[in-house]
Design a protein around this motif. Structure first.
Motif, short mmCIF file in Angstrom:
data_model
loop_
_atom_site.label_atom_id
_atom_site.label_comp_id
_atom_site.label_asym_id
_atom_site.label_seq_id
_atom_site.Cartn_x
_atom_site.Cartn_y
_atom_site.Cartn_z
N HIS A 80 -8.27 -11.40 -6.69
CA HIS A 80 -7.35 -12.04 -5.61
C HIS A 80 -6.37 -13.08 -5.98
CE1 HIS A 80 -5.90 -12.61 -1.28
NE2 HIS A 80 -5.33 -13.40 -1.85
N HIS A 82 -2.14 -14.60 -6.92
CA HIS A 82 -0.61 -14.28 -6.68
C HIS A 82 -0.06 -15.34 -7.88
CE1 HIS A 82 -1.22 -13.99 -2.09
NE2 HIS A 82 -2.27 -14.40 -2.58
N ARG A 89 5.50 -26.11 -5.26
CA ARG A 89 5.48 -26.78 -4.02
C ARG A 89 4.77 -27.93 -3.93
NH1 ARG A 89 4.34 -21.13 -1.71
NH2 ARG A 89 3.41 -22.04 0.00
N TYR A 102 -0.57 -25.78 7.27
CA TYR A 102 0.08 -24.90 6.29
C TYR A 102 0.94 -24.06 7.15
CZ TYR A 102 0.40 -20.76 3.40
OH TYR A 102 0.39 -19.38 2.48
N ILE A 112 5.63 -20.03 1.97
CA ILE A 112 6.00 -18.97 1.12
C ILE A 112 7.40 -18.68 1.02
CG2 ILE A 112 5.64 -16.21 0.84
CD1 ILE A 112 2.89 -16.71 2.56
N TYR A 152 6.51 -12.44 -3.34
CA TYR A 152 7.61 -13.66 -3.51
C TYR A 152 8.78 -13.20 -3.63
CZ TYR A 152 3.37 -16.65 -3.69
OH TYR A 152 2.30 -17.29 -3.01
N HIS A 187 4.28 -10.05 2.97
CA HIS A 187 3.55 -11.53 2.70
C HIS A 187 4.22 -12.43 3.61
CE1 HIS A 187 2.36 -14.64 -0.43
NE2 HIS A 187 1.57 -14.43 0.35
N GLU A 255 -7.35 -15.36 8.29
CA GLU A 255 -7.60 -16.69 7.24
C GLU A 255 -7.29 -17.70 8.08
OE1 GLU A 255 -4.40 -16.63 4.25
OE2 GLU A 255 -4.90 -18.79 3.73
N HIS A 275 -10.24 -13.59 2.52
CA HIS A 275 -10.25 -14.77 3.11
C HIS A 275 -11.27 -14.83 4.20
CE1 HIS A 275 -6.85 -16.66 1.59
NE2 HIS A 275 -5.98 -15.84 1.63
N THR A 300 -9.17 -21.84 -1.53
CA THR A 300 -8.18 -22.04 -0.63
C THR A 300 -8.78 -22.97 0.66
OG1 THR A 300 -7.56 -19.93 -1.36
CG2 THR A 300 -6.59 -20.62 0.84
N ASP A 326 -7.64 -16.78 -5.43
CA ASP A 326 -6.37 -16.99 -4.81
C ASP A 326 -5.30 -17.85 -5.23
OD1 ASP A 326 -4.93 -16.14 -2.53
OD2 ASP A 326 -5.74 -17.89 -1.31
N ASN A 328 -2.46 -19.55 -6.17
CA ASN A 328 -0.83 -19.34 -5.71
C ASN A 328 -0.27 -20.68 -5.64
OD1 ASN A 328 -0.82 -20.37 -2.74
ND2 ASN A 328 -2.64 -19.26 -2.86
N PRO A 329 1.10 -20.66 -5.50
CA PRO A 329 1.66 -22.06 -5.56
C PRO A 329 1.51 -22.81 -4.35
CG PRO A 329 3.41 -20.42 -5.15
CD PRO A 329 2.20 -19.71 -5.48
N SER A 331 -1.02 -22.36 -0.77
CA SER A 331 -2.42 -22.71 -0.08
C SER A 331 -3.29 -23.16 -1.25
CB SER A 331 -2.71 -21.65 0.71
OG SER A 331 -3.04 -20.41 -0.16
O1 NIG Z 1 -3.75 -16.13 0.41
N1 NIG Z 1 -1.96 -16.41 2.90
C1 NIG Z 1 -1.09 -15.92 2.28
N2 NIG Z 1 -1.06 -15.87 1.23
C2 NIG Z 1 -1.37 -16.75 0.09
C3 NIG Z 1 -0.76 -18.10 0.19
C4 NIG Z 1 0.63 -17.84 -0.35
C5 NIG Z 1 1.36 -19.17 -0.47
O2 NIG Z 1 1.18 -20.03 0.13
O3 NIG Z 1 2.37 -19.19 -1.25
C6 NIG Z 1 -3.04 -17.01 0.32
O4 NIG Z 1 -3.27 -18.04 0.90
#
Ligand code: NIG
Ligand code: FE
Length: 417
Positions: A80, A82, A89, A102, A112, A152, A187, A255, A275, A300, A326, A328-329, A331
């Motif tokens: 998992h 992104h 960010r 968040y 996001i 995204y 998303h 989540e 999550h 996360t 997880d 990602n930019p 969380s």
């Molecule tokens: O898995 N919760 C949603 N999606 C992502 C966070 C993505 C983001 O903040 O860019 C997650 O935590």
């Protein structure tokens, strides 16, 4: 790229089996001393007691690797992430440090959607270069398979662009990491559809999903099923359409608030629910009995200062638990496998053996690949994480430090740089 390789003097540490390990089985990790692992054309053809010498003529066509007693594990599966996106960010992170949540940042147009802006103005070359850099770092931590999500773009060209970046990385002959693509068009709701979430779901079903499927750009469809994002009903509608078109399903479930996403995953026969910080007792039982992999993302929870998912309860209830980063930019701007091990064992009451299973075979199961990767057994890919120690307990004990010495992908030894 695939090679012939013989690893000898290894301490092989691996779960066994060709499907997810559930509940108590997660702790059953096999340890083989003085072992040889033979890889032929990228696939494992022998695992067992050392046997080099007797087969001289045969082995002249093999690379030789003396593990000198080090632990050899299956390559880690990060099921998992992104990892394809534009921008960053960091500023938002500092707002969160000051106490903003968040979801409140997301509600006022950050989160996001702000990465969506940056991704839309990026291009294939830039997105790919950045994503490839993440893969290199993951490889250095022993990862040999990674799942990546779109989500995204939130418009047709940019969603497809993210998936094409992953397709190009997946087809790279010199790849160090296999890439499994997931369509996460749901998303967030893009600004052009503000206040019209149902219309956006219709748009995804009508315009984007068929194109993703037709071009073979994704294996999974995922949804951020969350209060104020996509409701249970909207998630169900999209996922049913995706299932009908042949995609396997995943959900970002429970989540932030207990909405019942895990229950929806069970209802729809999803491969995994991810999550699960607020999954209910009943949904945990249901996931266990229906074999939905519970994918937990401790980095996360750590980065959001949220309580960790109830891994112990899930395993005791008979669930197959997987662990993933997880990356990602927003969380969770981390793909740290070492820290994932530490948090799982220190804060989530998982044993080291359970965490190993969760990051290998159960991660593979969360990607429908437990028959091909995730353990060191004949017939599976020759993907390994070689540790710089003979003691696999270092994985959580050496907190946040990388103890992977070498990563091997389909018999090819990659330098840790
Ligand atoms: O898995 N919760 C949603 N999606 C992502 C966070 C993505 C983001 O903040 O860019 C997650 O935590
Ligand atoms: Fe995620």
């Amino acid at each position: 790229m695939a090679e012939n390789l013989i690893i000898f003097n290894a301490r092989v540490v691996t779960p066994t089996g060709f499907s997810a390990r559930k509940g108590r089985e997660m702790a059953e990790v096999q340890v083989l001393e003085n072992a040889t692992v033979e890889v032929t054309d990228g696939l494992i053809t022998y695992v067992g007691p050392n046997r080099g010498e007797s087969r001289d003529g045969y082995y002249q066509h093999y690379w030789h690797y003396n593990a000198r007693g080090r632990c050899v594990l299956p390559g880690f599966v990060d099921s998992h992430t992104h990892f394809v996106f534009g921008g960053e960010r960091a500023e938002e992170f500092s707002w969160r440090l000051k106490g903003e949540s968040y979801m409140s940042i997301m509600r006022r147009g950050g989160g996001i959607v702000s990465t969506v802006k940056a991704t839309r103005v990026s291009n294939f070359i830039r997105l790919r270069a950045r994503a490839e850099d993440f893969l290199k770092r993951m490889s250095a931590m022993g990862v040999t398979t990674v799942e990546g999500k779109s989500g995204y773009g939130l418009d047709k060209p940019t969603e497809l662009l993210q998936l094409k970046v992953m397709q190009s990385l997946a087809r790279d002959e010199h790849r160090r990491v296999d890439v499994v693509p997931t369509f996460l068009g749901a998303h967030a709701v893009p600004v052009e559809y503000a206040g019209r979430t149902d219309d956006y779901v219709d748009f995804l079903i009508r315009e984007v999903l068929p194109c993703v499927v037709k071009n073979g750009l994704a294996e999974f469809c995922d949804v951020f099923c969350e209060e104020g994002v996509f409701s249970l009903e909207q998630s169900r509608r999209l996922l049913l359409a995706a299932r009908e078109q042949g995609l396997a399903l995943k959900l970002h479930a429970d989540e932030i608030v207990p909405l019942g996403g895990a229950g929806l995953a069970v209802e729809l026969g999803a491969v995994s629910a991810d999550h699960l910080l607020h999954a209910s007792d009943a949904d945990i039982e249901a996931m266990a009995s229906r074999g939905v992999v519970a994918t937990l993302l401790p980095l996360t929870a750590f980065a959001l200062r949220e309580p960790y998912a109830r891994a112990r309860q899930m395993i005791d209830a008979g669930c197959a638990v997987a662990l993933a980063t997880d990356l990602n930019p927003g969380s969770c701007f981390s793909g740290s496998i070492p820290l994932t091990f530490a948090l799982a064992c220190i804060y989530m009451q998982m044993s080291v053996e359970e965490a190993i299973t969760a990051l290998t075979l159960n991660g593979a199961a969360a990607l429908n690949r437990a028959d091909r990767i995730g353990s060191i057994e004949v017939g599976k890919k020759g993907d390994f994480a070689v540790l710089d120690t003979d003691n696999y307990h270092f994985l959580p004990y050496y907190v946040g430090m990388n103890c992977v010495y070498t990563t091997i992908k389909e018999g090819v030894i990659w330098p840790i740089a």
